[in-house]
Design a protein around this motif. Structure first.
Motif, PDB file in Angstrom:
ATOM      1  N   ASP A   1      33.894  45.930  41.821  1.00  0.00           N
ATOM      2  CA  ASP A   1      33.799  44.071  42.124  1.00  0.00           C
ATOM      3  C   ASP A   1      33.798  43.584  43.043  1.00  0.00           C
ATOM      4  N   ASP A   2      34.358  44.213  44.530  1.00  0.00           N
ATOM      5  CA  ASP A   2      33.687  42.605  45.410  1.00  0.00           C
ATOM      6  C   ASP A   2      32.149  43.235  45.905  1.00  0.00           C
ATOM      7  N   ARG A   3      31.426  43.776  45.483  1.00  0.00           N
ATOM      8  CA  ARG A   3      30.262  44.332  46.172  1.00  0.00           C
ATOM      9  C   ARG A   3      29.755  43.696  45.271  1.00  0.00           C
ATOM     10  N   ILE A   4      29.449  44.362  44.156  1.00  0.00           N
ATOM     11  CA  ILE A   4      28.941  43.600  42.381  1.00  0.00           C
ATOM     12  C   ILE A   4      28.644  41.966  43.142  1.00  0.00           C
ATOM     13  N   GLN A   5      30.165  41.604  43.381  1.00  0.00           N
ATOM     14  CA  GLN A   5      30.138  40.172  42.479  1.00  0.00           C
ATOM     15  C   GLN A   5      29.907  39.294  44.022  1.00  0.00           C
ATOM     16  N   LYS A   6      30.326  39.919  44.822  1.00  0.00           N
ATOM     17  CA  LYS A   6      29.355  39.125  46.026  1.00  0.00           C
ATOM     18  C   LYS A   6      27.307  39.147  46.022  1.00  0.00           C
TER      19      LYS A   6
ATOM     20  N   GLY B   1      42.436  41.094  38.234  1.00  0.00           N
ATOM     21  CA  GLY B   1      43.015  40.871  39.408  1.00  0.00           C
ATOM     22  C   GLY B   1      42.983  42.248  39.341  1.00  0.00           C
ATOM     23  N   PRO B   2      43.499  41.896  41.433  1.00  0.00           N
ATOM     24  CA  PRO B   2      42.970  43.403  42.333  1.00  0.00           C
ATOM     25  C   PRO B   2      44.468  44.409  41.432  1.00  0.00           C
TER      26      PRO B   2
ATOM     27  N   GLY C   1      44.331  46.101  33.972  1.00  0.00           N
ATOM     28  CA  GLY C   1      42.593  47.010  33.695  1.00  0.00           C
ATOM     29  C   GLY C   1      42.202  47.598  35.144  1.00  0.00           C
ATOM     30  N   VAL C   2      42.652  46.886  36.643  1.00  0.00           N
ATOM     31  CA  VAL C   2      42.051  47.933  37.240  1.00  0.00           C
ATOM     32  C   VAL C   2      42.671  49.140  37.514  1.00  0.00           C
ATOM     33  N   ARG C   3      43.821  49.328  37.382  1.00  0.00           N
ATOM     34  CA  ARG C   3      45.148  50.508  37.631  1.00  0.00           C
ATOM     35  C   ARG C   3      44.429  51.461  36.650  1.00  0.00           C
TER      36      ARG C   3
ATOM     37  N   VAL D   1      33.715  36.291  47.011  1.00  0.00           N
ATOM     38  CA  VAL D   1      34.302  37.512  45.672  1.00  0.00           C
ATOM     39  C   VAL D   1      35.469  36.725  45.147  1.00  0.00           C
ATOM     40  N   SER D   2      36.019  36.863  44.635  1.00  0.00           N
ATOM     41  CA  SER D   2      36.871  36.325  43.703  1.00  0.00           C
ATOM     42  C   SER D   2      37.846  37.924  42.711  1.00  0.00           C
ATOM     43  N   PRO D   3      38.877  37.850  43.226  1.00  0.00           N
ATOM     44  CA  PRO D   3      40.016  38.897  43.779  1.00  0.00           C
ATOM     45  C   PRO D   3      40.672  38.805  42.439  1.00  0.00           C
TER      46      PRO D   3
END
Length: 279
Positions: free
Chosen positions: A231-236, A176-177, A181-183, A242-244
């Motif tokens: 993550d957004d660039r890879i998902q796109k 999740g954004p 994990g992201v932090r 994009v799935s935050p």
């Protein structure tokens, strides 16, 4: 190995593996990726064994990627003990392994598919040089040397988190954004930037800096690598959307932001990604 001259990639697996493992901590998923049997032996970049025994000078690091990784590792191992000492934190030196195709780790068998990673179980950072080619050809990063060194410094950032007790927060809240994990990943980016800030003034035993003063292009190379693995660039690129809610590492903008935060401030206290509402 001191470097007076400025010296400054590959994912072969599926998008699921990539989103879980790229530039990350790999304590759980490696056992599902197959073994490394029949592959070339791994080299401990800190031991002087194998090919890295030929890495002695800045010129070697300019010419050979394994020497560049080794030189970056040496710089990181020289920088972090003194930096953390001012906060009364003792730095323990991690192992560093350079491998091709696959290797066995304390987190299980690993292949090139997982990309660079840090394994807290055996306290080692693992790098397959082939990754750096695909970082450019597959993910669109700049191929500049500082882009490559950013990758190494990011993994050492996870080691710093391990020392400081923040690393396991990624497993407690992995996706999740706003997730832990992201932090955790963004904080490792910030630590990488912090090292870059100091590496141009930190000197080796000969009195030469590990990195020459950086140019604007050098910084753009590092920022390009940070953006390439958002993550957004890879998902796109992989799915067209994009799935935050499934992010594990942060967006391209976030990764650039926190790398630059570390670089511009040079202050570990400014890398507290857990202390802000939106990282």
């Amino acid at each position: 190995m001191g470097r007076g001259t400025k010296i400054g990639g590959g994912i072969g697996g599926g998008i699921v593996v990539l989103l879980l493992a790229l530039f990350g901590i790999n304590p759980n998923i490696l056992g599902d990726l197959g073994g490394g049997g029949g592959t070339p032996p791994a080299v401990d970049a800190g031991s002087g064994t194998g090919g890295v025994q030929e890495c002695q000078t800045g010129a070697d690091a300019d010419k050979r990627l394994d020497c560049r990784i080794t030189g970056t590792v040496n710089s990181l191992n020289a920088f972090w003990p003194d930096y953390l000492a001012q906060y009364n934190v003792k730095y323990t030196r991690p192992g560093t392994v350079i491998f091709e195709q696959g290797t066995n780790t304390g987190c299980g068998p690993a292949t090139t598919d997982v990309g660079p990673f840090y394994c807290p179980a055996d306290v080692k950072a693992y790098f397959d040089p082939g990754f750096f080619d695909e970082l450019v050809t597959r993910f669109g990063s700049s191929g500049g040397p500082l882009a490559q060194e950013y990758v190494v410094a990011h993994e050492f950032g996870h080691h710093i988190q391990n020392i400081l007790g923040n690393l396991d927060r990624a497993q407690q809240d992995p996706q999740g954004p706003q997730s832990g994990g992201v932090r955790v990943e963004l904080q490792a980016d910030c630590y990488a930037g912090l090292w870059v800030r100091h590496a141009t003034t930190q000197t080796d035993a000969t009195g030469k800096p590990f990195l020459d003063p950086l140019t604007e292009q050098d910084l753009q190379d590092a920022l390009s690598a940070a953006s390439a693995v958002g993550d957004d660039r890879i998902q796109k690129a992989a799915t067209g959307r994009v799935s935050p809610e499934s992010w594990t590492h942060g967006s391209s903008a976030q990764r650039q932001k926190w790398f630059y935060q570390g670089y511009s401030t040079g202050d570990i206290n400014k890398c507290d990604t857990f202390g802000v509402a939106t990282p």
